[in-house]
Design a protein around this motif. Structure first.
Motif, PDB file in Angstrom:
ATOM      1  N   ASP A   7      33.653  33.664 -26.954  1.00 25.64           N
ATOM      2  CA  ASP A   7      32.702  32.825 -25.543  1.00 25.64           C
ATOM      3  C   ASP A   7      32.944  32.434 -24.477  1.00 25.64           C
ATOM      4  N   LYS A   8      31.318  31.754 -24.122  1.00 24.65           N
ATOM      5  CA  LYS A   8      32.069  31.031 -22.275  1.00 24.65           C
ATOM      6  C   LYS A   8      33.409  30.144 -22.646  1.00 24.65           C
ATOM      7  N   LEU A  13      33.885  35.008 -31.646  1.00 17.93           N
ATOM      8  CA  LEU A  13      32.615  35.341 -31.454  1.00 17.93           C
ATOM      9  C   LEU A  13      33.326  36.679 -32.247  1.00 17.93           C
ATOM     10  N   ARG A  29      28.332  40.711 -17.533  1.00 16.68           N
ATOM     11  CA  ARG A  29      28.000  39.436 -18.212  1.00 16.68           C
ATOM     12  C   ARG A  29      29.375  39.492 -19.782  1.00 16.68           C
ATOM     13  N   LEU A  42      32.875  36.392 -22.564  1.00 10.43           N
ATOM     14  CA  LEU A  42      31.189  36.763 -22.295  1.00 10.43           C
ATOM     15  C   LEU A  42      30.888  35.078 -21.348  1.00 10.43           C
ATOM     16  N   ASP A  44      27.780  34.189 -20.707  1.00  8.46           N
ATOM     17  CA  ASP A  44      26.146  33.492 -21.111  1.00  8.46           C
ATOM     18  C   ASP A  44      25.816  33.163 -22.651  1.00  8.46           C
ATOM     19  N   ARG A  45      27.328  33.267 -23.445  1.00 11.11           N
ATOM     20  CA  ARG A  45      26.852  32.895 -25.073  1.00 11.11           C
ATOM     21  C   ARG A  45      27.725  32.171 -25.323  1.00 11.11           C
ATOM     22  N   THR A  46      27.627  31.132 -25.894  1.00 10.17           N
ATOM     23  CA  THR A  46      28.126  30.274 -26.590  1.00 10.17           C
ATOM     24  C   THR A  46      28.230  30.711 -28.407  1.00 10.17           C
ATOM     25  N   GLU A  48      27.057  28.390 -30.702  1.00 12.50           N
ATOM     26  CA  GLU A  48      25.674  28.246 -31.454  1.00 12.50           C
ATOM     27  C   GLU A  48      24.410  29.689 -31.550  1.00 12.50           C
ATOM     28  N   GLU A  49      25.051  30.496 -30.814  1.00  9.70           N
ATOM     29  CA  GLU A  49      23.761  31.497 -30.694  1.00  9.70           C
ATOM     30  C   GLU A  49      24.139  32.430 -30.857  1.00  9.70           C
ATOM     31  N   SER A  50      25.250  32.582 -31.901  1.00 13.08           N
ATOM     32  CA  SER A  50      25.562  33.977 -32.503  1.00 13.08           C
ATOM     33  C   SER A  50      25.353  33.781 -33.602  1.00 13.08           C
TER      34      SER A  50
END
Length: 474
Positions: A7-8, A13, A29, A42, A44-46, A48-50
């Motif tokens: 992730d960023k 992930l 992206r 990435l 634009d993603r962490t 927690e969002e996956s």
């Protein structure tokens, strides 16, 4: 083959497919984080969002090569209740690697250094106080060549944990009872350690005789254990008296001694007698390091599952999987199904990070010349993977490989096609920093018709993000 994804904030992930990674890079992206193994980050993603799924690292430790497999554990839905329950026994292969150790090189270097010191002291060339009596070895001490196997394996486990959300580890806790292998009838105070003879000894013989008949070199046929010197004529069950033979050769030999059976083939007879007396060094190395590796893996805080070598072979034969170190790792432990095992295997060669020795030595141990005192010149260091585009001169062309630096600025480049000398540093572009390992993709595990077009190695994806392309072996 899967591509590792971060992730960023550089947290792991779930791996993605090559196609998805290529789209993410093209759309801006993601960024290339690492070339080998190919990893993207990435923007634009962490985490927690996956959504993360259970991932397991499987290890098949060996004295020279350790198989590493990264598998995704599936989930099964109960048909009656509709509840989802975890099933560790179904493994979806994500990543395969074979880690080649340099324990023998370490052992030879220490032996040479010991010989040099001994010679200098005996010749009274330089006084140095004896140190053999002031050293104490702690409990669990391992020789440097054996400790190297544990540390490099643990290092790659930690690396994979940084790139993939690993939830568990499986290790083959192979045991070789060298006393029983040498003399199955040993007992009492003469017996030291170990309890396995049958199945594990067969595995040892398969490795020792390269999985082929000792008398006709037949491969891919059922092999039987044969006594080189028959029991009816005084032969023993010692492992040095055991060989592998196909059924035809075994019946043809009967109860004859190997010297009488191969009287017309003295070269093969000499080779068999020499190979039969091969030492049990590999088995001893595995025995010495298995518990140290297990303790090191427990120190990661992840649950560790152990399995025997017999179960590994049982799973491999049951699923019809070829014999390789990496695929053996897939079959470690309690497994009921294996999916997607036909993927490329990443060969990882331990090369070391350099040497503290700043001189070359003669055969007597005296300094000969001096090496550069700086580890890096012109922004490069020995072991870096570079891409050299030579535009002029006799060496015009594009080369990719590991560089050996020189203070003069003219480097040597080790490519898959050989050594290229005298490449000027201004033609070189850094691809990946030296990390103590060399990499090469191996496709021998492929089965025709099963891999498909989507099974191209991750190095192929790295080619598309580097202008002009690079070699697949670095």
């Amino acid at each position: 083959m899967a591509v590792f994804v971060l992730d960023k904030r550089k947290r792991p992930l779930m791996p993605c497919s090559e196609k998805r990674a290529r789209l993410l890079l093209e759309r801006g992206r993601a960024r290339v984080h690492r070339l080998v193994p190919f990893t993207i980050r990435l923007v634009d993603r962490t985490v927690e969002e996956s959504v993360l799924q259970p991932m397991r690292i499987k290890l098949d430790p060996g004295s020279k090569t350790t198989g590493v497999a990264l598998v995704r554990e599936s989930e099964e839905v109960d048909g009656e209740t509709g509840e989802v329950r975890e099933v560790r026994k179904a493994a979806h292969v994500v990543f395969l690697a074979e880690l080649s150790h340099r324990g023998q090189a370490i052992r030879e270097a220490l032996t040479a250094r010991r010989a040099f010191r001994r010679r200098r002291r005996s010749a009274n060339l330089r006084y140095r106080a004896c140190r053999f009596a002031n050293r104490r070895k702690p409990k669990g001490w391992l020789a440097p060549s054996l400790r190297h196997r544990v540390e490099t394996t643990l290092s790659w486990v930690n690396r994979l944990c940084r790139w993939v959300p690993v939830t568990a580890i499986s290790q083959e806790l192979a045991r070789f009872d060298t006393q029983a292998m040498q003399n199955p009838e040993i007992s009492g105070v003469d017996y030291q350690r170990g309890s396995l003879f049958g199945y594990e000894v067969r595995e040892y013989l398969l490795e020792k005789w390269k999985r082929k008949c000792a008398y006709c070199d037949a491969q891919d046929v059922p092999l039987e254990i044969d006594h080189i010197h028959p029991r009816s004529k005084g032969g023993s069950h010692r492992v040095s008296n055991l060989a592998l033979a196909c059924r035809t050769c075994n019946q043809k030999k009967g109860n004859r001694d190997v010297a009488a059976f191969l009287a017309r083939d003295p070269q093969r007879l000499a080779r068999i007698e020499a190979q039969a007396q091969a030492p049990l060094g590999d088995a001893s190395a595995v025995n010495s390091t298995r518990w140290a590796l297990y303790a090191a893996l427990k120190g990661t805080g992840l649950p560790v599952e152990v399995g025997t070598g017999g179960r590994t072979k049982f799973n491999r034969v049951r699923f019809g999987i070829p014999k390789t170190h990496a695929l053996d790792a897939v079959c470690v432990g309690h497994v009921e199904a294996v999916y997607g095992w036909s993927v490329p295997t990443l060969g990882i060669q331990c090369t070391g990070r350099g040497s503290h020795q700043r001189t070359r030595l003669t055969k007597y141990g005296f300094p000969r010349g001096y090496l550069t005192r700086r580890k890096r010149h012109f922004g490069f260091q020995t072991g870096d993977v570079v891409r050299a585009v030579v535009t002029t001169g006799r060496k015009m062309g594009t080369y990719v490989g590991r560089v050996a630096i020189r203070a003069s600025g003219r480097f040597n480049l080790q490519t898959r096609n050989g050594l290229v000398q005298g490449i000027h540093h201004r033609f070189c572009t850094l691809i990946q920093r030296a990390d103590g390992y060399g990499y090469a993709w191996n496709r021998t595990a492929f089965v025709k018709g099963e891999a498909g077009t989507g099974a191209a190695c991750a190095a192929a994806l790295s080619l598309s993000v580097l202008k002009g392309g690079v070699s697949r072996a670095i």
